[in-house]
Write a protein that holds these residues in place. Structure first.
Motif, PDB file in Angstrom:
ATOM      1  N   GLY A 201       3.745  -5.959   6.703  1.00 30.48           N
ATOM      2  CA  GLY A 201       4.096  -4.554   6.579  1.00 30.48           C
ATOM      3  C   GLY A 201       5.404  -4.184   7.246  1.00 30.48           C
TER       4      GLY A 201
ATOM      5  N   VAL B  80      -5.229   1.341   5.826  1.00 30.35           N
ATOM      6  CA  VAL B  80      -3.892   1.902   5.784  1.00 30.35           C
ATOM      7  C   VAL B  80      -3.988   3.342   6.270  1.00 30.35           C
ATOM      8  CG1 VAL B  80      -1.910   2.496   4.347  1.00 30.35           C
ATOM      9  CG2 VAL B  80      -3.241   0.463   3.847  1.00 30.35           C
TER      10      VAL B  80
ATOM     11  N   MET C  50       0.843  -1.194   0.000  1.00 26.93           N
ATOM     12  CA  MET C  50       0.000   0.000   0.000  1.00 26.93           C
ATOM     13  C   MET C  50       0.878   1.243   0.000  1.00 26.93           C
ATOM     14  SD  MET C  50      -2.897  -1.400  -0.128  1.00 26.93           S
ATOM     15  CE  MET C  50      -3.880   0.081   0.008  1.00 26.93           C
TER      16      MET C  50
ATOM     17  N   ARG D  82      -0.446  -0.061   8.664  1.00 32.57           N
ATOM     18  CA  ARG D  82      -1.586  -0.794   8.118  1.00 32.57           C
ATOM     19  C   ARG D  82      -2.182  -1.680   9.198  1.00 32.57           C
ATOM     20  NH1 ARG D  82       0.365  -3.982   3.101  1.00 32.57           N
ATOM     21  NH2 ARG D  82      -1.760  -4.825   3.160  1.00 32.57           N
TER      22      ARG D  82
ATOM     23  N   ASN E 182      -4.258  -4.974   8.992  1.00 32.91           N
ATOM     24  CA  ASN E 182      -4.780  -5.990   8.073  1.00 32.91           C
ATOM     25  C   ASN E 182      -6.122  -6.549   8.533  1.00 32.91           C
ATOM     26  OD1 ASN E 182      -2.609  -5.761   6.317  1.00 32.91           O
ATOM     27  ND2 ASN E 182      -1.432  -7.362   7.342  1.00 32.91           N
TER      28      ASN E 182
ATOM     29  N   CYS F 178      -4.247   7.118  -2.069  1.00 31.95           N
ATOM     30  CA  CYS F 178      -3.886   5.785  -1.614  1.00 31.95           C
ATOM     31  C   CYS F 178      -3.852   4.874  -2.836  1.00 31.95           C
ATOM     32  CB  CYS F 178      -4.941   5.313  -0.599  1.00 31.95           C
ATOM     33  SG  CYS F 178      -4.759   3.632  -0.020  1.00 31.95           S
TER      34      CYS F 178
END
Length: 124
Positions: free
Chosen positions: A56, A80, A34, A73, A75, A97
């Motif tokens: 991440g 994010v 991301m 982030r 999950n 984003c």
């Protein structure tokens, strides 16, 4: 495929803070790196920060963001975030984003999915 929706932009004075959020819907969120990018009208879209797929643990920042911005982030929530501190007038832009499948890139062209953007305006 993933759909992205940003929120959290607004008007803030120089030195202030904002937290941008990006909500992702679709499959396999954990398989996407991301990224956050920003764009000023008439100029190219520039990299701000990226957080790698999976847990991440891989993170990268543009030089302009280092020490002031933090990407994270969640999950479990398909979210994010971009925490922006010590904001400057030159941070004024539309922030986007983006999602990149199983890669880790800093160029906009690598990202397939994009949100609609959220405006950040920093007054001096």
């Amino acid at each position: 495929q993933v759909q992205l929706v940003e929120s959290g932009g607004g008007l803030v004075q120089a030195g202030g803070s904002l937290r941008l959020s990006c909500a992702a819907s679709g499959d396999s969120f954990t398989s996407y790196t991301m990224g956050w990018f920003r764009q000023v009208p008439g100029k190219e879209r520039n990299f701000v920060a990226a957080i790698g797929w999976g847990g991440g643990t891989r993170i990268n920042y543009a030089d302009s963001a280092k020490g002031r911005f933090t990407i994270s982030r969640d999950n479990a929530k398909n979210m994010v975030y971009l925490q922006m501190n010590s904001l400057k007038p030159e941070d004024t832009a539309v922030y986007y984003c983006a999602a990149d499948w199983l890669r880790f890139a800093v160029v906009p062209g690598s990202y397939r999915y994009w949100g609609q953007g959220t405006q950040v305006t920093v007054s001096s």
